[in-house]
Design an enzyme around this catalytic site. Structure first.
Site, mmCIF file in Angstrom:
data_model
loop_
_atom_site.group_PDB
_atom_site.id
_atom_site.type_symbol
_atom_site.label_atom_id
_atom_site.label_comp_id
_atom_site.label_asym_id
_atom_site.label_seq_id
_atom_site.Cartn_x
_atom_site.Cartn_y
_atom_site.Cartn_z
ATOM 1 N N GLU A 139 0.646 -1.239 -0.109
ATOM 2 C CA GLU A 139 0.150 -0.079 -0.122
ATOM 3 C C GLU A 139 0.770 1.218 0.125
ATOM 4 O O GLU A 139 0.607 2.240 -0.828
ATOM 5 C CB GLU A 139 -0.989 -0.009 1.166
ATOM 6 C CG GLU A 139 -2.204 -0.923 1.267
ATOM 7 C CD GLU A 139 -2.987 -0.572 -0.140
ATOM 8 O OE1 GLU A 139 -3.103 0.440 -0.511
ATOM 9 O OE2 GLU A 139 -3.569 -1.526 -0.660
ATOM 10 N N TYR A 158 -6.213 6.871 4.198
ATOM 11 C CA TYR A 158 -6.245 5.805 2.865
ATOM 12 C C TYR A 158 -5.587 4.751 3.380
ATOM 13 O O TYR A 158 -6.265 3.406 3.475
ATOM 14 C CB TYR A 158 -6.173 6.318 1.833
ATOM 15 C CG TYR A 158 -5.918 5.067 0.695
ATOM 16 C CD1 TYR A 158 -6.763 4.474 0.339
ATOM 17 C CD2 TYR A 158 -4.634 4.627 0.562
ATOM 18 C CE1 TYR A 158 -6.953 3.078 -0.255
ATOM 19 C CE2 TYR A 158 -4.493 3.404 0.000
ATOM 20 C CZ TYR A 158 -5.526 2.757 -0.699
ATOM 21 O OH TYR A 158 -5.292 1.687 -1.361
ATOM 22 N N ASP A 178 -9.358 5.580 -2.329
ATOM 23 C CA ASP A 178 -8.369 6.103 -3.112
ATOM 24 C C ASP A 178 -8.777 6.711 -4.392
ATOM 25 O O ASP A 178 -10.246 6.628 -4.516
ATOM 26 C CB ASP A 178 -7.473 4.859 -3.405
ATOM 27 C CG ASP A 178 -7.972 3.918 -4.397
ATOM 28 O OD1 ASP A 178 -9.239 3.811 -4.743
ATOM 29 O OD2 ASP A 178 -7.036 2.986 -4.969
#
Ligand code: SF4
Length: 351
Positions: A44, A127, A145
């Site tokens: 991520e 996020y 996102d």
């Protein structure tokens, strides 16, 4: 608007999930295989502002070299920055290392399992915390996102432009986040945005949400999400100096931790400003202009003029460190500096 967005997406994901090196696919997950939070976190952080295709190689290299968070935490930061070089946005690499050290020192090497706990880690924003909580720990966190914003804007025909519409899109995404399989759901929306509901030409014919999509029904899907026009980026200029010693060593300096490309190595040079830079060589020598490199940053374009001097073994610079030629490949040089180095070592070019 279908009331079962998550159900439709999960059924689609079961058949169409992308095979990604950091992912535990839906079939394995259904058998009880759990994703490794370290791999989810690493992917991520790497995926922020970078494409899946680029990240795959870096991810494989990082996990081969540092298989667990404790390995990464124990590595010198310079090695992590070197391995990151080319991925851009170097604050992420510094935070990556700081985060690994925090997980080891403050959490015994285990990532916190909640969105709130993850949010407290260095470099983990709203996020990323939601994504790790959902994917690694199956918390029903709302993961938003750019892909998810696009899908929500189209699904609900939100015409308010970004970034103003962010809050509304987040609220809409939250209404669809399911209590069951939130990790698979988060990845399903991302996959839909990446492979079907793509920015320029959504493949609505292959979309499991087509029946309830307001943007599609109104014929405006491809124009969404709208965006407030960006201001034109300014151009900054700078000079950088490639001092090459007789033995091939090159003079490098380290950028300050705070700010752009913080902690990365560079050829010594001037500040980058919108005015013409005043020369600031790191040592007196016969400097020759070799050419200029251009590089785009988020907020400005850079035109960097590269000057080179070949200097004797006993040359003493005012700043910087000599780096042997054989170690240049391992130096944590960002892309712009790799370009400058190639320019400086190549033939002279007309400016
Ligand atoms: Fe996107 Fe088309 Fe699906 Fe709507 S129907 S979510 S616009 S791909």
């Amino acid at each position: 608007m279908t009331s079962d967005v998550s159900g439709a997406l999960l059924r689609w994901y079961d058949a169409h999930a992308r095979d990604l090196p950091w992912r535990v696919g839906p079939a394995a997950r259904a058998r009880g295989v759990r994703p490794d939070p370290y791999r989810v976190w690493l992917s991520e952080i790497m995926l922020q502002q970078t494409t899946v295709a680029t990240v795959k190689d870096y991810f494989e290299r990082f996990t081969a070299r540092w298989p667990a968070v404790a390995d990464l935490a124990a590595s010198p930061r310079e090695e992590v920055l070197s391995a990151w070089a080319g991925l851009g946005y170097y604050a992420r690499a510094r935070n990556l290392h700081a985060c690994a050290q925090t997980v080891v020192a403050a959490h015994d090497g285990a990532f916190p399992s909640t969105e709130a706990g993850l949010r407290a880690l260095p470099g983990v924003g709203l996020y990323t915390a939601a994504a790790i909580a959902a994917i690694a720990f199956d918390e029903a966190a709302t993961v938003v996102d750019g892909n998810v914003e696009r899908v929500m804007a189209r699904l609900h025909a939100v015409e308010e432009p970004l970034p103003g519409a962010k809050k509304a899109l987040y609220a809409l995404a939250a209404t669809h986040t399911p209590a069951a399989r939130p990790g698979d759901y988060a990845q399903a929306v991302m996959d839909l945005g990446a492979t079907v509901c793509t920015p320029r030409s959504p493949a609505c014919g292959a979309c499991p949400l087509a029946g309830g999509c307001e943007g599609r029904a109104r014929g405006i899907a491809a124009t969404l999400p709208r965006k407030t026009p960006k201001k034109a980026k300014p151009t900054r200029r700078g000079l950088c100096y490639l001092a090459r010693r007789e033995d091939g060593a090159v003079l490098l300096t380290v950028r300050p931790d705070a700010g752009l490309l913080g902690g990365m190595a560079e050829l010594p040079g001037t500040d980058w400003t919108e005015d013409e830079p005043a020369p600031a060589p790191p040592l007196p020598a016969r400097w020759r202009a070799m050419g200029a490199v251009r590089h785009g940053f988020t907020h400005f374009h850079l035109v960097l003029t590269v000057l080179r001097a070949d200097v004797p073994l006993d040359a003493v610079p005012a700043r910087g460190r000599w780096t042997p030629a054989a170690r240049l490949d391992d130096a944590p040089l960002p892309t712009v500096m790799r370009k400058a180095l190639a320019c400086g070592l190549g033939p002279e070019r007309l400016l």
